[in-house]
Design a protein around this motif. Structure first.
Motif, short mmCIF file in Angstrom:
data_model
loop_
_atom_site.label_atom_id
_atom_site.label_comp_id
_atom_site.label_asym_id
_atom_site.label_seq_id
_atom_site.Cartn_x
_atom_site.Cartn_y
_atom_site.Cartn_z
N PRO A 280 31.59 89.52 74.50
CA PRO A 280 32.81 89.72 73.70
C PRO A 280 32.54 90.45 72.39
CG PRO A 280 32.76 87.54 74.65
CD PRO A 280 31.43 88.16 74.95
N GLY A 281 31.36 90.20 71.82
CA GLY A 281 30.99 90.93 70.61
C GLY A 281 30.88 92.41 70.90
N LEU A 282 30.31 92.71 72.04
CA LEU A 282 30.16 94.11 72.40
C LEU A 282 31.52 94.75 72.65
CD1 LEU A 282 27.15 95.46 73.36
CD2 LEU A 282 28.77 96.24 75.04
N ARG A 283 32.43 93.95 73.10
CA ARG A 283 33.78 94.45 73.30
C ARG A 283 34.34 94.96 71.98
NH1 ARG A 283 39.05 91.09 75.29
NH2 ARG A 283 40.60 92.42 74.30
N LEU A 284 34.15 94.17 70.95
CA LEU A 284 34.60 94.57 69.62
C LEU A 284 33.89 95.85 69.20
CD1 LEU A 284 36.29 93.87 67.16
CD2 LEU A 284 34.33 92.60 66.26
N ALA A 285 32.59 95.86 69.43
CA ALA A 285 31.80 97.03 69.07
C ALA A 285 32.34 98.28 69.76
CB ALA A 285 30.33 96.81 69.44
N ALA A 286 32.67 98.11 71.03
CA ALA A 286 33.20 99.24 71.79
C ALA A 286 34.52 99.72 71.20
CB ALA A 286 33.41 98.83 73.25
N THR A 287 35.36 98.78 70.87
CA THR A 287 36.65 99.13 70.28
C THR A 287 36.46 99.90 68.99
OG1 THR A 287 37.48 97.04 71.15
CG2 THR A 287 38.89 98.22 69.60
N ILE B 167 45.58 99.57 80.58
CA ILE B 167 45.62 100.85 79.87
C ILE B 167 44.73 100.78 78.63
CG2 ILE B 167 47.09 102.33 78.44
CD1 ILE B 167 49.35 101.77 80.48
N ASP B 168 44.86 99.68 77.92
CA ASP B 168 44.09 99.51 76.71
C ASP B 168 42.60 99.56 77.01
OD1 ASP B 168 44.38 99.06 73.94
OD2 ASP B 168 43.40 97.12 74.23
N PHE B 169 42.21 98.89 78.08
CA PHE B 169 40.80 98.91 78.45
C PHE B 169 40.32 100.33 78.72
CE2 PHE B 169 37.50 99.15 81.63
CZ PHE B 169 36.53 98.35 81.07
N PHE B 170 41.07 101.05 79.52
CA PHE B 170 40.62 102.39 79.88
C PHE B 170 40.66 103.35 78.71
CE2 PHE B 170 41.10 101.03 84.30
CZ PHE B 170 39.91 101.52 84.79
N GLU B 171 41.57 103.11 77.78
CA GLU B 171 41.58 103.98 76.61
C GLU B 171 40.36 103.74 75.74
OE1 GLU B 171 45.50 103.65 74.91
OE2 GLU B 171 46.21 105.33 76.13
N THR B 172 39.98 102.49 75.62
CA THR B 172 38.76 102.19 74.89
C THR B 172 37.55 102.81 75.59
OG1 THR B 172 39.69 100.10 74.15
CG2 THR B 172 37.31 100.35 73.99
N ALA B 173 37.52 102.64 76.91
CA ALA B 173 36.41 103.19 77.68
C ALA B 173 36.35 104.72 77.55
CB ALA B 173 36.54 102.79 79.14
N THR B 174 37.52 105.33 77.60
CA THR B 174 37.58 106.78 77.47
C THR B 174 37.06 107.21 76.09
OG1 THR B 174 39.48 106.88 78.93
CG2 THR B 174 39.10 108.78 77.55
N GLY B 175 37.45 106.44 75.09
CA GLY B 175 36.99 106.75 73.74
C GLY B 175 35.47 106.70 73.67
N LEU B 176 34.91 105.66 74.22
CA LEU B 176 33.46 105.52 74.26
C LEU B 176 32.83 106.69 75.02
CD1 LEU B 176 32.22 101.90 75.00
CD2 LEU B 176 31.67 103.39 73.08
N GLY B 177 33.43 106.99 76.16
CA GLY B 177 32.92 108.08 76.98
C GLY B 177 32.93 109.40 76.22
N ASN B 178 34.00 109.65 75.53
CA ASN B 178 34.08 110.91 74.77
C ASN B 178 33.01 110.98 73.69
OD1 ASN B 178 36.15 112.25 76.08
ND2 ASN B 178 37.73 111.13 74.97
#
Lengths: 195, 195
Positions: free
Chosen positions: B166-173, A147-158
């Motif tokens: 992993p750095g990009l993961r942080l960036a995405a978050t 869920i956390d992954f997809f919420e981050t992805a959704t945030g990026l997408g938005n």
DNA sequence: GAAAAGTTTCAGTATGTTCTGAAAGAGATG
DNA sequence: CATCTCTTTCAGAACATACTGAAACTTTTC
């Protein structure tokens, strides 16, 4: 140079055909029907407004198929209706900005697929939470991670599709910077660096 | 029958089933066979190492199908073989870090689809360039725009899958953070956990 | 080196998707 | 309001993909 009956047009048509084929293959791999992708390819790459009959003739497909594909492309918002004065036919024209095209695609796919999935995942998680059993806790943990992954992805997408989309376009260009010069060395060097 | 009957296991199994179904649907929309996605879902969400027979029984699929799906998942690099001492069977276990899973998926799809497409587009563009005709220039322009988009996307993708992933993961978050503050914060808060 | 245990392959079948063509629908035109 | 032009729908055909089950293959064991 050999003489040609239609100077220039042969090469151009060949390029168009090749693009249509490539784009059609691409579409079918990503869950879009081949024909739909081909119709889009034709409209995009020529940049012209075409009517159903033009498209039928060029791609050698039936009227029904052409109609359905066009309808679907309209739904996705990556082509638009157009009209010519004194002509009752409907013409169709593709969005010409590639980034807009992909923003539209991302928007639609998120709406149709990711959002329902996320709702679903939440439901499942909430349900397993009620179960007090210890054995269910690990499941819960994994659902959370997903869920956390997809919420981050959704945030990026938005961000990508939202009003600041063009800004993100710039960010993407900058972020992907060193791709042309080098892949290995640059990536390694920039590892520990802060901006 | 089972050595102990677990009152909570029904709920757990139900959750697992629901997740498998959701994940399977997701897969089929994105061009991955439903069964392959279901096998992955099962292995991921349970976190257990399972053998072919376990999987066949749980998902009610044939041996052939299970074998092919497992092989494909191994190719994608999102499950791994595992062995148990004193047992000749092969067991399979899913990568547990969601981000690694998606990095693997992005890596494979780029390799298999985007890269060949890009090569193809370059060929087409170079070919149309040779044509001096004016009518071909607009086509060229559009091909360029498309190539440019995919090169940027590829650059971003490489960043994601590369050593600084992993750095990009942080960036995405971070990037996706302030967009939907309410939704994101809620999910994040309820998930706080020590390791 | 033969039997046992496990895995992979593959031809045929089942299932699912896309396409066609004819017919119905919708809207303009005289 | 009958007709003409163009568009959409839809049942069935054509096509594509996934699945099964059994045979072939590989590796381990005694």
């Amino acid at each position: 140079m050999a003489p040609r009956s239609k100077p220039g047009s042969t090469m151009r048509d060949e390029g168009i055909d090749r693009f249509i084929e490539a784009w059609g293959r691409m579409g079918s791999v990503w869950g879009i029907s081949r024909t739909m992708a081909e119709v889009h390819a034709l409209l995009y790459v020529t940049g012209e407004a075409m009517c159903t009959d033009d498209i039928m003739a060029r791609l050698e497909i039936s009227r029904g198929n052409a109609s359905m594909s066009l309808r679907a492309l309209l739904d996705w918002g990556i082509i638009a209706r157009a009209h010519r004065r004194g002509d009752r036919k409907e013409y169709f024209q593709a969005e010409q900005d590639v980034w807009s095209v992909f923003r539209a695609i991302v928007r639609e796919r998120m709406k149709r697929e990711i959002d329902p999935l996320l709702v679903n995942l939440h439901e499942i998680r909430d349900h397993t939470r009620e179960d007090g059993e210890k054995a269910t806790a690990d499941l819960d943990k994994r659902l959370d991670a997903m869920i956390d992954f997809f919420e981050t992805a959704t945030g990026l997408g938005n961000r990508f599709i939202g009003p600041s989309g063009p800004g993100l376009r710039l960010a993407a260009t900058l972020l992907s910077g060193p791709h042309k010069a080098d892949k290995a060395a640059k990536g390694r060097r920039s590892r520990e660096r802060t901006r």
